[in-house]
Design an enzyme around this catalytic site. Structure first.
Site, PDB file in Angstrom:
ATOM      1  N   GLY A   1       8.264 -18.535  25.961  1.00  0.00           N
ATOM      2  CA  GLY A   1       7.856 -18.088  24.624  1.00  0.00           C
ATOM      3  C   GLY A   1       6.798 -19.000  24.054  1.00  0.00           C
ATOM      4  O   GLY A   1       6.656 -20.154  24.459  1.00  0.00           O
TER       5      GLY A   1
ATOM      6  N   GLY B   1       4.304 -19.624  20.171  1.00  0.00           N
ATOM      7  CA  GLY B   1       4.034 -19.211  18.795  1.00  0.00           C
ATOM      8  C   GLY B   1       3.353 -20.330  18.037  1.00  0.00           C
ATOM      9  O   GLY B   1       2.927 -21.336  18.621  1.00  0.00           O
ATOM     10  N   GLY B   2       3.224 -20.169  16.719  1.00  0.00           N
ATOM     11  CA  GLY B   2       2.531 -21.147  15.906  1.00  0.00           C
ATOM     12  C   GLY B   2       3.214 -22.497  15.894  1.00  0.00           C
ATOM     13  O   GLY B   2       2.584 -23.527  15.716  1.00  0.00           O
ATOM     14  N   TYR B   3       4.541 -22.515  16.065  1.00  0.00           N
ATOM     15  CA  TYR B   3       5.276 -23.774  16.076  1.00  0.00           C
ATOM     16  C   TYR B   3       4.968 -24.551  17.354  1.00  0.00           C
ATOM     17  O   TYR B   3       4.825 -25.769  17.347  1.00  0.00           O
ATOM     18  CB  TYR B   3       6.775 -23.491  15.973  1.00  0.00           C
ATOM     19  CG  TYR B   3       7.650 -24.724  16.029  1.00  0.00           C
ATOM     20  CD1 TYR B   3       7.995 -25.388  14.856  1.00  0.00           C
ATOM     21  CD2 TYR B   3       8.131 -25.212  17.229  1.00  0.00           C
ATOM     22  CE1 TYR B   3       8.801 -26.515  14.895  1.00  0.00           C
ATOM     23  CE2 TYR B   3       8.938 -26.346  17.277  1.00  0.00           C
ATOM     24  CZ  TYR B   3       9.264 -26.988  16.103  1.00  0.00           C
ATOM     25  OH  TYR B   3      10.058 -28.102  16.133  1.00  0.00           O
ATOM     26  N   GLY B   4       4.864 -23.842  18.448  1.00  0.00           N
ATOM     27  CA  GLY B   4       4.640 -24.462  19.736  1.00  0.00           C
ATOM     28  C   GLY B   4       5.091 -23.540  20.842  1.00  0.00           C
ATOM     29  O   GLY B   4       4.926 -22.324  20.749  1.00  0.00           O
ATOM     30  N   LYS B   5       5.677 -24.096  21.912  1.00  0.00           N
ATOM     31  CA  LYS B   5       6.126 -23.302  23.046  1.00  0.00           C
ATOM     32  C   LYS B   5       7.615 -23.495  23.282  1.00  0.00           C
ATOM     33  O   LYS B   5       8.211 -24.487  22.870  1.00  0.00           O
ATOM     34  CB  LYS B   5       5.343 -23.692  24.300  1.00  0.00           C
ATOM     35  CG  LYS B   5       3.859 -23.330  24.238  1.00  0.00           C
ATOM     36  CD  LYS B   5       3.140 -23.661  25.531  1.00  0.00           C
ATOM     37  CE  LYS B   5       1.668 -23.237  25.445  1.00  0.00           C
ATOM     38  NZ  LYS B   5       0.930 -23.523  26.700  1.00  0.00           N
ATOM     39  N   VAL B   6       8.202 -22.514  23.973  1.00  0.00           N
ATOM     40  CA  VAL B   6       9.619 -22.563  24.335  1.00  0.00           C
ATOM     41  C   VAL B   6       9.717 -22.548  25.851  1.00  0.00           C
ATOM     42  O   VAL B   6       9.085 -21.722  26.516  1.00  0.00           O
ATOM     43  CB  VAL B   6      10.401 -21.382  23.736  1.00  0.00           C
ATOM     44  CG1 VAL B   6      11.875 -21.490  24.091  1.00  0.00           C
ATOM     45  CG2 VAL B   6      10.237 -21.341  22.228  1.00  0.00           C
TER      46      VAL B   6
ATOM     47  N   LYS C   1      12.548 -25.839  22.490  1.00  0.00           N
ATOM     48  CA  LYS C   1      11.446 -25.492  21.593  1.00  0.00           C
ATOM     49  C   LYS C   1      10.640 -26.759  21.323  1.00  0.00           C
ATOM     50  O   LYS C   1      11.144 -27.712  20.724  1.00  0.00           O
ATOM     51  CB  LYS C   1      11.973 -24.894  20.285  1.00  0.00           C
ATOM     52  CG  LYS C   1      10.853 -24.380  19.379  1.00  0.00           C
ATOM     53  CD  LYS C   1      11.367 -23.473  18.272  1.00  0.00           C
ATOM     54  CE  LYS C   1      12.124 -24.227  17.218  1.00  0.00           C
ATOM     55  NZ  LYS C   1      12.439 -23.375  16.043  1.00  0.00           N
TER      56      LYS C   1
ATOM     57  N   ASP D   1      16.529 -16.925   5.966  1.00  0.00           N
ATOM     58  CA  ASP D   1      15.595 -16.156   6.790  1.00  0.00           C
ATOM     59  C   ASP D   1      16.342 -15.261   7.779  1.00  0.00           C
ATOM     60  O   ASP D   1      16.049 -15.250   8.980  1.00  0.00           O
ATOM     61  CB  ASP D   1      14.648 -17.101   7.531  1.00  0.00           C
ATOM     62  CG  ASP D   1      13.384 -16.384   8.004  1.00  0.00           C
ATOM     63  OD1 ASP D   1      13.039 -15.344   7.415  1.00  0.00           O
ATOM     64  OD2 ASP D   1      12.755 -16.868   8.958  1.00  0.00           O
TER      65      ASP D   1
END
Length: 960
Positions: free
Chosen positions: A644, A646-651, A665, A761
Site C-alpha cells: 500500500g 499514500g500521503g502518509y508513506g508506504k505499507v 506503516k 474518523d
C-alpha cells in the site's frame, strides 16, 4: 507570611474595585457602562480588552458608541461566547444593533425585556443555541429592520406581534423548532399579512403546520423571497400567492401540501427559483408558460395527473435546471428543450417518457447532466457532439445497448469547484494548524459554512459562478476596509435540505492571525446581510465557526484631563498591580506554551526513555523495534513486500523473527509530518484491547524513522469489499456481522476505555476484515480521549472525512461520542448501498430520507440498494434503516449511544435468523487470505482524513 499574603490579596481586590468605579465613570454613560460590565461578568470568553477600562473611551471590541458616549451597537460574532442574555441589556436604551451570531455557547431564552430597547434596528442572533419561545415583546421594537433568529432552538408559535414591525425588511426564523400555524391578523391580533413592506420571509426548516393562510398574501406586498420549505404545512397553495408580483424566489418543498397548483401562479413573471417538490400536489402539471424569468424548477415527488410532455418545456428562456422526478409525465422529450442557452441540468428520472431521445446539435454549451433513468426511452440518437453526463439506466434502450457508457450505474462524477492558487504562486507546505490562502500564504483563516438557499444554477463544476461569488465577497470586505487578503470556497455540495453548501475561508492580510475586532466586523458583514449576493445566488445564510487563534488585543485607551490626582494615584497603583499580575500570568502561560511547543516539535519527549530503546519510548502492550529489525523483516523494504502507499508513506508486509506476519506503516523518510498523529495512535492502541479493534504489535522510532507495526489483516477493508476490489463478497448476514463487530469496537472505546476515546474518523476504509471476516476498527491517528467526562465534549479543530462528518461537530467544534455515532450511521447506509457517502453530488443520508416510503416494500429504497443484496433475504431490513437514520439525526442528543446500537443490531440479527452470540465468534473459512489480481492483499492502514479547520488534507492519508 500567610497574613501578609492575605493583606496583599485584599489590597489588590480593593484597588480593582476602585479601578472599575473610576473607569465606569470616565466616559461611557454610567448606567450603560455598568450594563456592559454586567454582560461581561455573565459571559465567558469575552474579548481580552473587556477586563478593564471604559467601554466607549477604550474602544472595547464589539462595542460602538455615539459622540455622547452612549452604547449604540454590540457586535460579537464567532468569539466563542458562553452564557445567557441577562437583564443588564435593558439598560442600553440607545442600542441600535445587537449581533451575537455564531456563538453556540449562548443559551437560554430571549428575555421579555428585549422589548424595552425601543431604538433597536438590528436583532441578529444567528447560529447560537437560544431556545424557548420567541417573546411577544419583540413586537414592541417598532424601529426593527433586521430580525434574524435563524439556526437556534426556538420553539412554540411565531409571535403574531411581529406583524406590528412596519419597518421590517428581513424576517429570518428558519432552522428552528417553531410549530403551529403561520399567524395572520384577525381584527384583535396582528399577523404577518401586515408586513407589506417586508421583502424576506425565511421560515423554512421548522415544524410549522396547518394551511398557508390565503390572507397572508396581497397585491400590495413587496415580498421577494418566500421560503416555507421543510415544514409540516398542509392544505392547498393559496391562489392569493399569484398576486405577489414582486416575488423572485419561492420554496414550498418538503411539506404536505395537496390539491392543484393555482393557475395564476403563471402570473409570477419575476420568479427565478421555484421549488414545489416532495408534497402531495395533485391535478394537472401547472402551466408555466408565462414564467419567463424561471431559472430553477423542481416539482418532483408529487402525485400530479398523468400528462403528456408540457408545451412550456421549450419556452422558458432562462431555464438552467429542470427537475421533474418521480412523476408520471409521458411522451417524447422535445429536442428544443436542450437548446435553451443557459440550460445546465435536466433530471427527469422515474417518469414515462418514451420514444427517441435526441439532444440535437444546438444544445446549450453549459449542459452537463441529462438524467432520464427509469423511463421508457427506446432509442438515443447520437452524433450531436454531446459528451457530458447522460444517464439512461433503466430504459428499454439499455436492454439492447448494455455496453453503452450511458447505461452504467456509476458514471464519472462532476468535480465541484475548489479554489485554486492564484497569481502563479507556488504552493507551500503550511503547519498543520494553519491553511494556505489562494495567494499561497500560510495563515489562520476565519471559516464557516456558507449556504445558498436557492441558487439559479446547478452545475457545481462551473468556476464562473464560484469565482464571481468569491470576488463579490472579497469586494464587500474591501469596501468596508477590513484586513482581508483573500477568500476561498471549497467542499461544495448540495446538502440534505437542497441548499448549496460550501466551506468559506477568509484569510488575514499582512498578518498571521485576525484580531478579535476583525472577526467581529467580518462576522457582522455576513450575519446582517451587508454583503449582498446577486440574483444568481439567491438568499444565503452563513454559520461561522468560533475563531480561536486571536492575536493579543491591546487594552490601551485615551487619557482624560478631568481625572483627579487621587484617581490618577489609584489608577497608577492599579496599573502597577495589574502589570505584576499580567507579568505573572505571562510567565505561567509562556512556560505552558513552551511546553506545548516542545511537545509538538518533539512528540515523544514526555515518554520514558530506556537504555534498550535509545530514543524510543516503552509502552505496555507495544514493543519497540529498532530500524534494523524492521529492515530485516521486510527484506530491506523490498518492493515485492509493498502492499500500500499514500500521503502518509508506504505499507509493507513483513515477517518477524518469531514467524508472525505484520503490516508496517512507514512514514515518509525524513519527514516528521504526522508526528502527533503517530504518537496518538501508539498511545491509544497500547492501552485498548478488544477483538474488534486492530492490534498494534509495536512501533519504530529509530534513526529518524516513524513506523507502526500492526497485526496482518488478511481481507483488507470493508470499503474494498463493498466496491469489489478485494474479491470478498458480503451478503446480508455477513454485513450484519460486520456492523455488529464494528459497533462493539466503538462501544468499547466509548464505555470501557479509561478515559473514553472518540475515534473521530469512522468510515468503511477504517473497518478491516480478518480472515474470518471479523470487523476490526483501525486507525486511531485522529482519536481524542474524553479526559473531562463531566463536560461531555472536547472542543477541537474539525477533522474527519467528508460524508461521514457529524454536522453538529462541524458547526460547533465540540466533539462528542455522538459524533462517532453519526459516522457509524453513514457507515450503515454504506453497507446497504455500497456507494460512497457523497457520489455525483448526492449525499446518501439525504437520498435515503427523500426516497424512503415506509408504506412500500424495503421502504421504497430498492433502487438505492447494492444489487448484491436484492437477491438476499433481508430479514430486519426496515429496523436496520430505522437504526441508521436514528444515528444520523441532526442533533447528537437525539442519536443513540453505541451500546444501544449494539443492542439494536443484535435484535436485527435475530430477525434475520441469526444468533448474535454464536455469530460473534463465527468464522468464514471460505474467505481466508483473499488477494487482489496482482497477488497483493489490500491493507488500508491509514485514512483519507481532511482537516476542515483549514480545508487541506491532514498529515494522514489512506495508504491504498
Amino acid at each position: 507570611m500567610k497574613r501578609m499574603k492575605k493583606m496583599i490579596s485584599l489590597g489588590l481586590s480593593f484597588l480593582l474595585v476602585l479601578a472599575q468605579i473610576m473607569l465606569i465613570s470616565a466616559a461611557t454613560n454610567a448606567q450603560e457602562a455598568a450594563a456592559v460590565y454586567g454582560l461581561g461578568d455573565q459571559w465567558s470568553n469575552t474579548p481580552s480588552n473587556w477586563n478593564s477600562g471604559d467601554p466607549c473611551d477604550d474602544n472595547w471590541v464589539g462595542i460602538h458608541c455615539d459622540n455622547n458616549s452612549h452604547v449604540t451597537s454590540i457586535t460579537l460574532s464567532s468569539l466563542g461566547l458562553e452564557g445567557t442574555l441577562t437583564g443588564d441589556i435593558q439598560s442600553l436604551t440607545e442600542l441600535g444593533t445587537l449581533d451575537l451570531s455564531y456563538n453556540k455557547g449562548l443559551t437560554g431564552q430571549i428575555p421579555a425585556f428585549i422589548g424595552s430597547l425601543s431604538k433597536l434596528e438590528n436583532l441578529i442572533l444567528v447560529g447560537c443555541s437560544f431556545s424557548g419561545e420567541i417573546p411577544a415583546e419583540i413586537g414592541s421594537l417598532k424601529q426593527l429592520i433586521f430580525l434574524s433568529l435563524n439556526s437556534n432552538k426556538f420553539s412554540g408559535r411565531i409571535p403574531s406581534t411581529i406583524g406590528n414591525l412596519a419597518k421590517l425588511y428581513w424576517l429570518d426564523l428558519a432552522d428552528n423548532l417553531l410549530t403551529d400555524e403561520i399567524p395572520v391578523s384577525d381584527g384583535k391580533n396582528p399577523g404577518l399579512d401586515m408586513l407589506i413592506d417586508t421583502k424576506h420571509f425565511h421560515l423554512g426548516m421548522n415544524q410549522l403546520s396547518g394551511a398557508i393562510p390565503e390572507q397572508l398574501f396581497s397585491s400590495n406586498m413587496k415580498l421577494i423571497h418566500l421560503l416555507l420549505d421543510n415544514n409540516n404545512l398542509t392544505g392547498e397553495i393559496p391562489s392569493t400567492l399569484g398576486l405577489v408580483q414582486s416575488l423572485e424566489v419561492l420554496r414550498l418543498d418538503r411539506n404536505h401540501l395537496s390539491g392543484s397548483v393555482p393557475s395564476n401562479i403563471n402570473n409570477l413573471t419575476k420568479v427565478a427559483e421555484m421549488h414545489l417538490s416532495n408534497n402531495d400536489l395533485t391535478g394537472p402539471l401547472p402551466n408555466l408558460t408565462g414564467m419567463i424569468s424561471l431559472t430553477y424548477l423542481d416539482m418532483s415527488n408529487n402525485t400530479f395527473d398523468e400528462s403528456a410532455t408540457p408545451a412550456w418545456f421549450s419556452t422558458l428562456p432562462s431555464l438552467t435546471t429542470l427537475v421533474l422526478e418521480y412523476l408520471r409525465v409521458s411522451g417524447e422529450i422535445p429536442m428544443a428543450l436542450f437548446s435553451s442557452s443557459p440550460l445546465q441540468t435536466v433530471r427527469l428520472r422515474n417518469n414515462k417518457f418514451n420514444g427517441t431521445l435526441n439532444i440535437g446539435t444546438a444544445f446549450s454549451s453549459q449542459l452537463e447532466l441529462v438524467d432520464v433513468q427509469y423511463n421508457n426511452i427506446e432509442l438515443y440518437t447520437e452524433g450531436g457532439g454531446y459528451n457530458n453526463q447522460l444517464i439512461l439506466v433503466g430504459n428499454p434502450y439499455c436492454e439492447h445497448e448494455a455496453s453503452s457508457p450511458h447505461c452504467l450505474e456509476s458514471q464519472q462524477p462532476i468535480t465541484p469547484y475548489s479554489t485554486e492558487p492564484q497569481d502563479n504562486c507556488v504552493p507551500v507546505s503550511c503547519p498543520t494548524d494553519q491553511s494556505m490562502s489562494p495567494h499561497c500564504i500560510c495563515a489562520y483563516p476565519y471559516s464557516g459554512t456558507f449556504s445558498l438557499r436557492a441558487p439559479s444554477f446547478s452545475y457545481l463544476g462551473n468556476s464562473t459562478y464560484f469565482t464571481r461569488l468569491e470576488n463579490d465577497i472579497m469586494n464587500s470586505f474591501r469596501k468596508h476596509q477590513l484586513p482581508v487578503d483573500s477568500v476561498s470556497l471549497n467542499n461544495i455540495n448540495t446538502d440534505v435540505d437542497e441548499y448549496l453548501s460550501m466551506h468559506l475561508q477568509v484569510f488575514p492580510s499582512g498578518k498571521l492571525r485576525f484580531e478579535q475586532s476583525d472577526i467581529s466586523n467580518i462576522g457582522f458583514i455576513l450575519s446582517n446581510q451587508t454583503f449582498k449576493t446577486s440574483k444568481d445566488f439567491g438568499p444565503y445564510f452563513f454559520i461561522g465557526a468560533p475563531y480561536t487563534a486571536f492575536l493579543e488585543t491591546s487594552t490601551g485607551g485615551k487619557s482624560s484631563n478631568s481625572k483627579t490626582v487621587i484617581i490618577g494615584v489609584v489608577a497608577g497603583a492599579v496599573v502597577l498591580a495589574l502589570i505584576l499580575i499580567i507579568l505573572l500570568v505571562f510567565l505561567v502561560r509562556h512556560k505552558k506554551k513552551t511546553k506545548n511547543a516542545v511537545e509538538k516539535s518533539q512528540p515523544f519527549e514526555s515518554w520514558v526513555v530506556t537504555k534498550r530503546s535509545g530514543d524510543a519510548p516503552q509502552l505496555k502492550g507495544a514493543r519497540s523495534f529498532t530500524y534494523e529489525e524492521i529492515r530485516k523483516c521486510t527484506n530491506n523494504f523490498a518492493e515485492s513486500n509493498e502492499i500500500g502507499t499514500g500521503g502518509y508513506g508506504k505499507v509493507y508486509k513483513g515477517t518477524l523473527a518469531n514467524g508472525q506476519l505484520v503490516a508496517i506503516k512507514r512514514a515518509q523518510q525524513g519527514s516528521m509530518q504526522g508526528g502527533l498523529e503517530f504518537k496518538t495512535e501508539i498511545e491509544m492502541l497500547s492501552r485498548v484491547h478488544h477483538k474488534n479493534l486492530v492490534s498494534l504489535i509495536g512501533f519504530c522510532f529509530d534513526k529518524g524513522e516513524q513506523m507502526l507495526i500492526y497485526e496482518y489483516i488478511t481481507n483488507g477493508s470493508l470499503k474494498e469489499s463493498l466496491t469489489g476490489k478485494s474479491g470478498v463478497q458480503l451478503d446480508w448476514k455477513r454485513r450484519l456481522r460486520v456492523a455488529l463487530g464494528a459497533a462493539k469496537g466503538l462501544a468499547y472505546l466509548h464505555d470501557l476505555a479509561d478515559p473514553p476515546i472518540i475515534h473521530r474518523d469512522i468510515k468503511s476504509s477504517n473497518i478491516l476484515l480478518d480472515n474470518h471476516l471479523n470487523a476490526k476498527v483501525s486507525d486511531f491517528g485522529l482519536s481524542k480521549p474524553m479526559t473531562d467526562t463531566d463536560k461531555g465534549h472536547v472542543t477541537t479543530q474539525v477533522k474527519g472525512t467528508m460524508g461521514y462528518l457529524d454536522p453538529e461537530y462541524y458547526m460547533s467544534q465540540q466533539l462528542t461520542e455522538k459524533s462517532d455515532v453519526y459516522s457509524f450511521g453513514v457507515l450503515l447506509l454504506e453497507l446497504l448501498t455500497a456507494r460512497k457517502p457523497i457520489e455525483l453530488g448526492r449525499y446518501v443520508v439525504r437520498e435515503v430520507r427523500v426516497m424512503m416510503d415506509k408504506g412500500k416494500d424495503l421502504y421504497g429504497l430498492d433502487q438505492l440498494l447494492d444489487p448484491i443484496l436484492i437477491s438476499s433475504s433481508l430479514g430486519g431490513f426496515c429496523e436496520f434503516i430505522d437504526l441508521a437514520l436514528s444515528c444520523v439525526e441532526e442533533e447528537g442528543i437525539n442519536r443513540p449511544k453505541m451500546s444501544q446500537v449494539v443492542t439494536e443490531l443484535e435484535k436485527i440479527m435475530v430477525l434475520a435468523g441469526m444468533n448474535p452470540i454464536i455469530e460473534a465468534g463465527s468464522t468464514s473459512s471460505s474467505y481466508e487470505a483473499t488477494t487482489s489480481k496482482s497477488g497483493g492483499s489490500y491493507h488500508p492502514y491509514g485514512n483519507e482524513a481532511f482537516d476542515y479547520s483549514g480545508g487541506a488534507p491532514s498529515a494522514k492519508v489512506e495508504a491504498k
